[in-house]
Design a protein around this motif. Sequence first.
Motif, short mmCIF file in Angstrom:
data_model
loop_
_atom_site.label_atom_id
_atom_site.label_comp_id
_atom_site.label_asym_id
_atom_site.label_seq_id
_atom_site.Cartn_x
_atom_site.Cartn_y
_atom_site.Cartn_z
N GLU A 195 55.70 22.33 42.63
CA GLU A 195 54.80 21.17 42.60
C GLU A 195 55.47 20.06 41.81
OE1 GLU A 195 50.20 20.06 41.27
OE2 GLU A 195 51.06 22.02 40.79
N GLY A 196 55.32 18.84 42.30
CA GLY A 196 55.91 17.73 41.58
C GLY A 196 55.43 16.39 42.09
N ALA A 197 55.91 15.34 41.43
CA ALA A 197 55.58 13.99 41.86
C ALA A 197 56.05 13.80 43.31
CB ALA A 197 56.27 12.97 40.95
N ARG A 198 55.19 13.21 44.12
CA ARG A 198 55.46 13.13 45.55
C ARG A 198 56.76 12.38 45.84
NH1 ARG A 198 50.45 11.13 49.03
NH2 ARG A 198 49.47 12.51 47.49
N VAL A 199 57.03 11.32 45.08
CA VAL A 199 58.22 10.51 45.37
C VAL A 199 59.51 11.23 45.01
CG1 VAL A 199 57.00 8.31 45.15
CG2 VAL A 199 58.02 9.35 43.12
N GLN A 200 59.44 12.25 44.13
CA GLN A 200 60.63 12.97 43.72
C GLN A 200 60.77 14.33 44.39
OE1 GLN A 200 60.01 13.36 39.51
NE2 GLN A 200 60.47 11.20 39.06
N PHE A 201 59.73 14.77 45.05
CA PHE A 201 59.66 16.17 45.48
C PHE A 201 60.82 16.56 46.40
CE2 PHE A 201 57.93 19.87 47.71
CZ PHE A 201 57.39 20.59 46.65
N GLY A 202 61.14 15.71 47.34
CA GLY A 202 62.18 16.04 48.30
C GLY A 202 63.55 16.25 47.67
N GLY A 259 48.92 11.63 39.00
CA GLY A 259 49.02 10.77 40.17
C GLY A 259 49.29 11.54 41.45
N GLU A 260 50.08 10.95 42.35
CA GLU A 260 50.32 11.54 43.66
C GLU A 260 51.32 12.68 43.56
OE1 GLU A 260 51.49 8.43 46.33
OE2 GLU A 260 49.42 7.75 46.62
N LEU A 261 50.90 13.86 44.03
CA LEU A 261 51.70 15.07 43.92
C LEU A 261 51.93 15.69 45.29
CD1 LEU A 261 49.94 16.79 40.87
CD2 LEU A 261 51.88 15.20 40.84
N ASP A 298 49.40 17.80 49.87
CA ASP A 298 49.50 16.51 49.19
C ASP A 298 48.23 16.32 48.39
OD1 ASP A 298 52.00 15.88 50.09
OD2 ASP A 298 51.33 14.50 51.67
N ALA A 299 48.37 15.90 47.13
CA ALA A 299 47.20 15.81 46.26
C ALA A 299 47.32 14.62 45.33
CB ALA A 299 47.06 17.10 45.44
N VAL A 300 46.19 14.27 44.75
CA VAL A 300 46.14 13.24 43.72
C VAL A 300 45.54 13.87 42.48
CG1 VAL A 300 45.23 10.99 43.04
CG2 VAL A 300 45.87 11.41 45.43
N HIS A 301 46.30 13.80 41.37
CA HIS A 301 45.83 14.34 40.10
C HIS A 301 45.34 13.18 39.23
CE1 HIS A 301 46.14 16.14 36.03
NE2 HIS A 301 45.84 17.26 36.67
N ALA A 302 44.30 13.44 38.45
CA ALA A 302 43.70 12.39 37.64
C ALA A 302 44.69 11.79 36.64
CB ALA A 302 42.48 12.93 36.90
N VAL A 303 45.66 12.58 36.19
CA VAL A 303 46.63 12.10 35.20
C VAL A 303 48.02 11.93 35.82
CG1 VAL A 303 47.80 12.64 33.02
CG2 VAL A 303 45.37 13.16 33.29
N VAL A 323 40.09 30.77 49.21
CA VAL A 323 40.18 30.75 47.75
C VAL A 323 41.01 29.59 47.23
CG1 VAL A 323 40.91 32.06 45.72
CG2 VAL A 323 39.85 33.25 47.66
N PHE A 324 42.21 29.42 47.76
CA PHE A 324 43.08 28.38 47.23
C PHE A 324 42.53 26.97 47.43
CE2 PHE A 324 45.52 31.81 46.26
CZ PHE A 324 46.84 31.56 45.90
N PRO A 325 41.92 26.65 48.59
CA PRO A 325 41.32 25.32 48.70
C PRO A 325 40.26 25.04 47.64
CG PRO A 325 41.59 26.27 50.87
CD PRO A 325 41.92 27.35 49.89
N GLN A 326 39.52 26.07 47.24
CA GLN A 326 38.54 25.87 46.17
C GLN A 326 39.24 25.55 44.85
OE1 GLN A 326 35.16 25.66 46.35
NE2 GLN A 326 35.56 25.69 48.56
N ASP A 327 40.37 26.21 44.61
CA ASP A 327 41.14 25.90 43.41
C ASP A 327 41.67 24.46 43.46
OD1 ASP A 327 40.72 28.39 42.39
OD2 ASP A 327 42.65 29.20 42.99
N TYR A 328 42.17 24.05 44.62
CA TYR A 328 42.68 22.69 44.75
C TYR A 328 41.58 21.67 44.47
CZ TYR A 328 46.53 25.00 47.26
OH TYR A 328 47.58 25.81 47.62
N LYS A 329 40.39 21.98 44.93
CA LYS A 329 39.26 21.08 44.71
C LYS A 329 38.98 20.92 43.22
CE LYS A 329 35.98 21.51 47.68
NZ LYS A 329 34.80 21.99 48.46
N THR A 330 39.22 21.99 42.46
CA THR A 330 39.00 21.94 41.01
C THR A 330 40.14 21.23 40.29
OG1 THR A 330 37.77 24.02 41.08
CG2 THR A 330 38.65 23.37 38.95
N PHE A 331 41.36 21.49 40.72
CA PHE A 331 42.53 20.96 40.01
C PHE A 331 42.76 19.48 40.27
CE2 PHE A 331 44.56 25.43 40.57
CZ PHE A 331 43.78 25.93 39.53
N TYR A 332 42.46 19.01 41.47
CA TYR A 332 42.87 17.67 41.89
C TYR A 332 41.66 16.77 42.14
CZ TYR A 332 47.12 20.36 42.83
OH TYR A 332 48.19 21.20 42.73
N ALA A 333 41.90 15.48 41.99
CA ALA A 333 40.86 14.51 42.33
C ALA A 333 40.68 14.43 43.84
CB ALA A 333 41.24 13.13 41.76
#
Length: 215
Positions: free
Chosen positions: A166-173, A145-147, A138-143, A105-115
């Motif tokens: 969830e957050g910007a990849r460069v700030q997440f840590g 960016g890298e999350l 790790d994902a890429v959002h259309a608006v 289920v969740f991978p299908q949601d990710y496919k919808t939410f992210y580029a």
Amino acid sequence: MAQGDFIAMSKKRALGIAVAGVVSAGPVQAGVPLTAVTSHDGLVTIAAPQTPGWECVEHTSATPYPSSLMRCRRKVAGEFFLLTAKQYQVPPEEQKSAEQLASQVFPQDYKTFYAAYQITGTAPVTHQGLVGVELQVDAVHAVKGELRKVEQVFAQGRNVFVLSAEGARVQFGSWKVVIDGWMAGARFKALPNPTPTTPPPTTPPPPTTTPPPPK
């Protein structure tokens, strides 16, 4: 029901527990005070951050099935980071295990939410005595960016429980301390709330005395 479906049909209530629209001081690495806040339907309790720059809201719905979501997000220019805790119920015919939700289920949601997205890791996780699955994504959002996202999913009968960050990849840590506090501090009313066990006090042995040497 997909994990995000109930949000659109819920009513939204802002929680007056944080300050938004402040100047950026950068992500806080540690020492962020957390306060327990419970949704008005009583289903979800969160550990809400109490430093400036946060906005927390809840979405709840009683129909067609009970659902409750609480979310805290950064409202500071140049930052994208949000924390979510939610519980929702599915029809009997849609019941799935945590493993099925995480793999189907969740991978299908990710496919919808992210580029684009990649599940970089999975691991068993336990919350309030219930074993579930943690997904690292790790994902890429259309608006946005890298999350980066960490999502924990649990299932018990028709109830599904989700904790995520969830957050910007460069700030997440830099938000690790807050993420750990959020995950550990969340409570779901439908699950048992184990009382921490304190080991019984130990009685120290009586002091030993050495007889004085003979005169």
